[in-house]
Design an enzyme around this catalytic site. Structure first.
Site, PDB file in Angstrom:
ATOM      1  N   ARG A 178       0.812  -1.225   0.000  1.00  0.00           N
ATOM      2  CA  ARG A 178       0.000   0.000   0.000  1.00  0.00           C
ATOM      3  C   ARG A 178       0.842   1.270   0.000  1.00  0.00           C
ATOM      4  O   ARG A 178       0.377   2.319  -0.447  1.00  0.00           O
ATOM      5  CB  ARG A 178      -0.995  -0.045   1.164  1.00  0.00           C
ATOM      6  CG  ARG A 178      -2.166  -0.976   0.864  1.00  0.00           C
ATOM      7  CD  ARG A 178      -3.092  -1.108   2.038  1.00  0.00           C
ATOM      8  NE  ARG A 178      -2.803  -2.277   2.840  1.00  0.00           N
ATOM      9  CZ  ARG A 178      -3.164  -2.418   4.107  1.00  0.00           C
ATOM     10  NH1 ARG A 178      -3.823  -1.458   4.698  1.00  0.00           N
ATOM     11  NH2 ARG A 178      -2.876  -3.528   4.765  1.00  0.00           N
ATOM     12  N   GLU A 201       0.786  -6.020  13.071  1.00  0.00           N
ATOM     13  CA  GLU A 201      -0.376  -6.217  13.952  1.00  0.00           C
ATOM     14  C   GLU A 201      -0.951  -7.619  13.816  1.00  0.00           C
ATOM     15  O   GLU A 201      -1.466  -8.177  14.776  1.00  0.00           O
ATOM     16  CB  GLU A 201      -1.460  -5.156  13.672  1.00  0.00           C
ATOM     17  CG  GLU A 201      -2.491  -5.066  14.789  1.00  0.00           C
ATOM     18  CD  GLU A 201      -3.640  -4.108  14.509  1.00  0.00           C
ATOM     19  OE1 GLU A 201      -3.723  -3.541  13.406  1.00  0.00           O
ATOM     20  OE2 GLU A 201      -4.476  -3.955  15.426  1.00  0.00           O
TER      21      GLU A 201
HETATM   22  O1  LIG Z   1       2.616  -1.004  11.981  1.00  0.00           O
HETATM   23  P1  LIG Z   1       2.467  -2.450  11.612  1.00  0.00           P
HETATM   24  O2  LIG Z   1       1.841  -3.267  12.700  1.00  0.00           O
HETATM   25  O3  LIG Z   1       3.767  -3.030  11.162  1.00  0.00           O
HETATM   26  O4  LIG Z   1       1.449  -2.554  10.409  1.00  0.00           O
HETATM   27  C1  LIG Z   1       1.402  -1.654   9.343  1.00  0.00           C
HETATM   28  C2  LIG Z   1       1.517  -2.312   8.008  1.00  0.00           C
HETATM   29  O5  LIG Z   1       0.514  -3.324   7.834  1.00  0.00           O
HETATM   30  C3  LIG Z   1      -0.115  -3.159   6.581  1.00  0.00           C
HETATM   31  O6  LIG Z   1       0.591  -3.790   5.537  1.00  0.00           O
HETATM   32  P2  LIG Z   1       0.506  -5.354   5.204  1.00  0.00           P
HETATM   33  O7  LIG Z   1       1.773  -5.994   5.702  1.00  0.00           O
HETATM   34  O8  LIG Z   1      -0.775  -5.918   5.678  1.00  0.00           O
HETATM   35  O9  LIG Z   1       0.618  -5.449   3.643  1.00  0.00           O
HETATM   36  P3  LIG Z   1      -0.002  -4.677   2.391  1.00  0.00           P
HETATM   37  O10 LIG Z   1       0.418  -3.235   2.461  1.00  0.00           O
HETATM   38  O11 LIG Z   1       0.631  -5.399   1.264  1.00  0.00           O
HETATM   39  O12 LIG Z   1      -1.513  -4.826   2.414  1.00  0.00           O
HETATM   40  C4  LIG Z   1      -0.073  -1.668   6.361  1.00  0.00           C
HETATM   41  O13 LIG Z   1      -0.212  -1.356   4.965  1.00  0.00           O
HETATM   42  C5  LIG Z   1       1.289  -1.298   6.893  1.00  0.00           C
HETATM   43  O14 LIG Z   1       2.289  -1.502   5.883  1.00  0.00           O
HETATM   44  N1  LIG Z   2      -5.765  -2.273  11.530  1.00  0.00           N
HETATM   45  C1  LIG Z   2      -5.118  -2.253  10.345  1.00  0.00           C
HETATM   46  N2  LIG Z   2      -5.764  -1.858   9.225  1.00  0.00           N
HETATM   47  C2  LIG Z   2      -5.122  -1.857   8.040  1.00  0.00           C
HETATM   48  N3  LIG Z   2      -3.845  -2.222   7.895  1.00  0.00           N
HETATM   49  C3  LIG Z   2      -3.180  -2.610   8.986  1.00  0.00           C
HETATM   50  N4  LIG Z   2      -1.903  -3.017   9.172  1.00  0.00           N
HETATM   51  C4  LIG Z   2      -1.736  -3.314  10.461  1.00  0.00           C
HETATM   52  N5  LIG Z   2      -2.849  -3.104  11.153  1.00  0.00           N
HETATM   53  C5  LIG Z   2      -3.771  -2.658  10.248  1.00  0.00           C
HETATM   54 MG   LIG Z   3       1.485  -2.353   4.059  1.00  0.00          MG
END
Ligand SMILES: O=P(O)(O)OC[C@H]1O[C@H](OP(=O)(O)OP(=O)(O)O)[C@H](O)[C@@H]1O
Ligand SMILES: Nc1ncnc2[nH]cnc12
Ligand SMILES: [Mg+2]
Length: 179
Positions: free
Chosen positions: A67, A104
């Protein structure tokens, strides 16, 4: 519309999905806002405004898969600088640096090409959301290992109750929207 009103408008369009991808997680979905043409324009304006104000000397944008990539090329081209990618393990060719991290709702490994950052280059890390801070902390470690100078981290959303910032005490972290 002023910046406060733009932020409010964007917040109204961000999706919220309980129990995704796991029970107990309230998932904040940036894609829900991006289908709206005004949200796209407001987000671009607000991100650029914050970069000009808080990170005026940035020389490279580094976005986190996936993202974070939504903002990489747009910001880099508007600022007249380059952008680089941090990707999940096994996706990048050539010599890479790796860091394992937890987020998370899971664990993963991030990688970055060693050649992506020039020694001493001023880097701004960009992502959609700060939750526990595991992802941004891993990104910071990668850029630091590669010889870059992290001037800050910029995210759209911050889940403040998870206190992810505590993992990044030495970094200038800024979020547009707090939950
Ligand atoms: O602060 P944190 O607990 O580390 O979480 C934050 C991350 O989690 C999500 O990405 P995700 O790894 O789900 O992958 P994506 O962006 O490919 O959907 C979000 O887009 C952040 O990059
Ligand atoms: N609550 C949340 N929503 C979307 N992306 C996340 N990445 C980690 N926690 C998340
Ligand atoms: Mg991400």
């Amino acid at each position: 519309m002023n910046n406060e009103e733009k932020l409010k408008f964007i917040k109204q369009h961000i999706g919220a999905y309980p129990d995704f991808p796991k029970k107990g997680i309230l998932f904040r979905d940036i894609f829900g806002a991006l289908t709206n043409e005004q949200c796209c324009q407001y987000l671009k304006a607000l991100l650029l405004h914050n970069i000009h104000e808080k990170y005026p000397n940035v020389e490279l944008i580094v976005g986190l898969e996936s993202r974070g990539f939504l903002f990489n090329l747009m910001l880099a081209s508007e600022l007249g600088i380059g952008c680089a990618a941090i990707r999940k393990k096994g996706k990048l060719p050539g010599d890479c640096l790796s860091v394992e991290y937890s987020l998370e709702y899971g664990v993963d490994i991030f990688e970055m090409q060693k050649s992506a950052v020039k020694p001493g280059q001023k880097v701004l890390i960009i992502d959609d959301l700060l939750a526990t801070g595991g992802s941004l902390e891993a990104a910071y470690k990668l850029v630091h290992k590669a010889g870059g100078d992290v001037v800050g981290c910029l995210v759209i959303m911050e889940m403040t109750f998870l206190e992810g910032r505590k993992k990044l005490p030495q970094i200038n972290v800024h979020s547009l929207i707090e939950y």
